[in-house]
Design a protein around this motif. Structure first.
Motif, short mmCIF file in Angstrom:
data_model
loop_
_atom_site.label_atom_id
_atom_site.label_comp_id
_atom_site.label_asym_id
_atom_site.label_seq_id
_atom_site.Cartn_x
_atom_site.Cartn_y
_atom_site.Cartn_z
N MET A 1 0.81 -1.20 0.00
CA MET A 1 0.00 0.00 0.00
C MET A 1 0.86 1.26 0.00
O MET A 1 0.42 2.32 -0.38
CB MET A 1 -0.90 0.04 1.25
CG MET A 1 -2.13 -0.82 1.15
SD MET A 1 -3.29 -0.21 -0.12
CE MET A 1 -3.70 1.40 0.56
N SER A 2 2.06 1.14 0.51
CA SER A 2 2.85 2.34 0.72
C SER A 2 3.72 2.67 -0.49
O SER A 2 3.89 1.87 -1.40
CB SER A 2 3.74 2.15 1.93
OG SER A 2 4.48 0.96 1.78
N TYR A 3 4.20 3.89 -0.44
CA TYR A 3 5.03 4.42 -1.51
C TYR A 3 6.49 4.21 -1.13
O TYR A 3 7.03 4.89 -0.29
CB TYR A 3 4.70 5.92 -1.62
CG TYR A 3 5.42 6.64 -2.72
CD1 TYR A 3 6.33 7.64 -2.43
CD2 TYR A 3 5.17 6.32 -4.05
CE1 TYR A 3 6.98 8.32 -3.43
CE2 TYR A 3 5.82 7.00 -5.06
CZ TYR A 3 6.72 8.00 -4.74
OH TYR A 3 7.36 8.67 -5.75
N GLU A 4 7.08 3.18 -1.70
CA GLU A 4 8.39 2.78 -1.20
C GLU A 4 9.46 2.73 -2.28
O GLU A 4 9.79 1.67 -2.79
CB GLU A 4 8.31 1.40 -0.55
CG GLU A 4 7.12 1.30 0.40
CD GLU A 4 7.07 -0.01 1.16
OE1 GLU A 4 8.14 -0.48 1.56
OE2 GLU A 4 6.00 -0.55 1.33
N PRO A 5 10.00 3.87 -2.63
CA PRO A 5 11.01 3.88 -3.69
C PRO A 5 12.18 2.93 -3.40
O PRO A 5 12.69 2.29 -4.29
CB PRO A 5 11.48 5.33 -3.72
CG PRO A 5 10.65 6.10 -2.76
CD PRO A 5 9.73 5.18 -2.07
N GLU A 6 12.56 2.83 -2.14
CA GLU A 6 13.78 2.06 -1.87
C GLU A 6 13.57 0.56 -1.96
O GLU A 6 14.53 -0.20 -1.97
CB GLU A 6 14.38 2.46 -0.52
CG GLU A 6 13.68 1.84 0.67
CD GLU A 6 12.50 2.71 1.07
OE1 GLU A 6 12.18 2.75 2.24
OE2 GLU A 6 11.89 3.36 0.18
N ARG A 8 12.32 -0.93 -4.46
CA ARG A 8 12.24 -1.34 -5.84
C ARG A 8 13.47 -2.18 -6.21
O ARG A 8 14.51 -2.10 -5.58
CB ARG A 8 12.15 -0.10 -6.73
CG ARG A 8 11.07 0.84 -6.17
CD ARG A 8 10.66 1.80 -7.19
NE ARG A 8 10.02 1.09 -8.28
CZ ARG A 8 9.83 1.62 -9.45
NH1 ARG A 8 10.24 2.84 -9.70
NH2 ARG A 8 9.24 0.93 -10.40
#
Lengths: 232, 232
Positions: A1-6, A8
């Protein structure tokens, strides 16, 4: 659900090359419409195969940073990395809620931006602002769609403010409205002409408080329209 | 130079099919992580060839709406259509200017969002907010990087506000800061703990004015840090 660039996955070679081409565009201050070197030249310069270059260019095309014109070459895109729906709003279902929420954000940002524009605008930016206001009026008077010209008018106010990010953000919020919410400004013709004039006048005569108030007025009229359409 | 959605070329068949798959995800309220039908099923259902389906899925993957797990299938992406750099800020050169401009936008939005959060938060949202505040504190106390946890904390305040767009927008602005500006929050450890606590407390006890002020305080401290780094 969260926005997790790291979280990827690690960058592929093509992604790294894409990053390198992008850095080159920024470092060399390449303008919108500038042609970039062809596949052969890039492959030689960066020291990777043409397949990787092709993949890297594809990545930058999908990010709207480059554009390919068949037979002519690859160019810095007019869209400057801005996608149609950068915030992923297409996934939100309740479009009336969306319209009001977008307007809430405009209410937080645009009066402040107008005040900053009145304080910071350069003469050539004011000239452009006047031109864009006239364009909106002309389209309204001719009975044509002024949605796009309207976005450019508000974007120019953001540009006058001197805030680099605002100039990118305002068109996103405005186009989201037109992309996802079927609202016709047709009902607000005279109000739009009047408040656009007042906003522009205040910015031109360097009156921040006046510009802030005029923008509040403009947005309040817009909010009333959305509320009146609610439930229809 | 302008942002002109209507000037774009007409949609290809694959783009139309992508739109159709997207509408289906929204209409069926498919959750993040939900599996979508395979190529064969989609091709049959929509009545186009498998090649077109494959291309349409690729478009949605590049828009971060779908994600492919090899051997497992195609799923609704965790990223919910949010790209790494949705505003195209990578094309801006002056990173200190960028940092201050991003903070100006935070100053316009986040105090208001905090006040709205104090007015509108639901009990389960408050519980989650407390949890995220604790996570940031733990990471700071352990001397670990709290950047990502910090973004989730501020995103949760936006969620508490009830504004659907804000929940999408705040992570974009925060991650832009961490993506493009090399700022370490390490210097603001105790201030971060204190102001996060005050913000959370005000939201929990439904004190909009207090939440607004606490957020101003938090951002002011951040602004001082950026200004002190200017020219370094």
């Amino acid at each position: 659900m969260s926005y997790e660039p790291e979280n990827r996955t690690k960058q592929t070679l093509a992604e790294q090359v894409a990053e390198q081409i992008l850095n080159d565009i920024v470092d060399k201050d390449l303008e919108v419409g500038a042609k970039i070197p062809n596949e052969f030249e890039l492959a030689e310069k960066i020291g990777v195969g043409r397949g990787t270059i092709r993949e890297a260019v594809k990545i930058l095309v999908s990010r709207e940073i480059l554009t390919i014109r068949r037979g002519a070459g690859t160019f810095v895109s007019e869209r400057q990395g801005l996608l149609d729906d950068p915030l992923g709003l297409c996934l939100l279902k309740d479009k009336t809620h969306l319209a009001l929420d977008l307007l809430s954000i405009r209410l937080m940002l645009e009066p402040e931006i107008s005040a900053l524009a009145a304080a910071n605008a350069r003469p050539e930016q004011l000239k452009e602002l006047g031109k864009l206001r006239d364009q909106v009026e002309e389209l309204i008077n001719r009975g044509e769609d002024h949605t796009h010209a309207d976005i450019l008018f508000h974007r120019q106010i953001a540009a006058c403010s001197g805030n680099l990010v605002m100039e990118k953000l305002i068109p996103v919020i405005h186009s989201s409205i037109t992309l996802f919410v079927d609202l016709t400004n047709a009902r607000l013709k005279q109000e739009t002409i009047d408040t656009h004039r007042e906003i522009t006048d205040c910015i031109v005569r360097k009156d921040p408080e006046g510009a802030r108030c005029a923008m509040y007025m403009h947005l309040t009229v817009n909010r009333r329209l959305i509320k009146s359409l609610e439930g229809n």
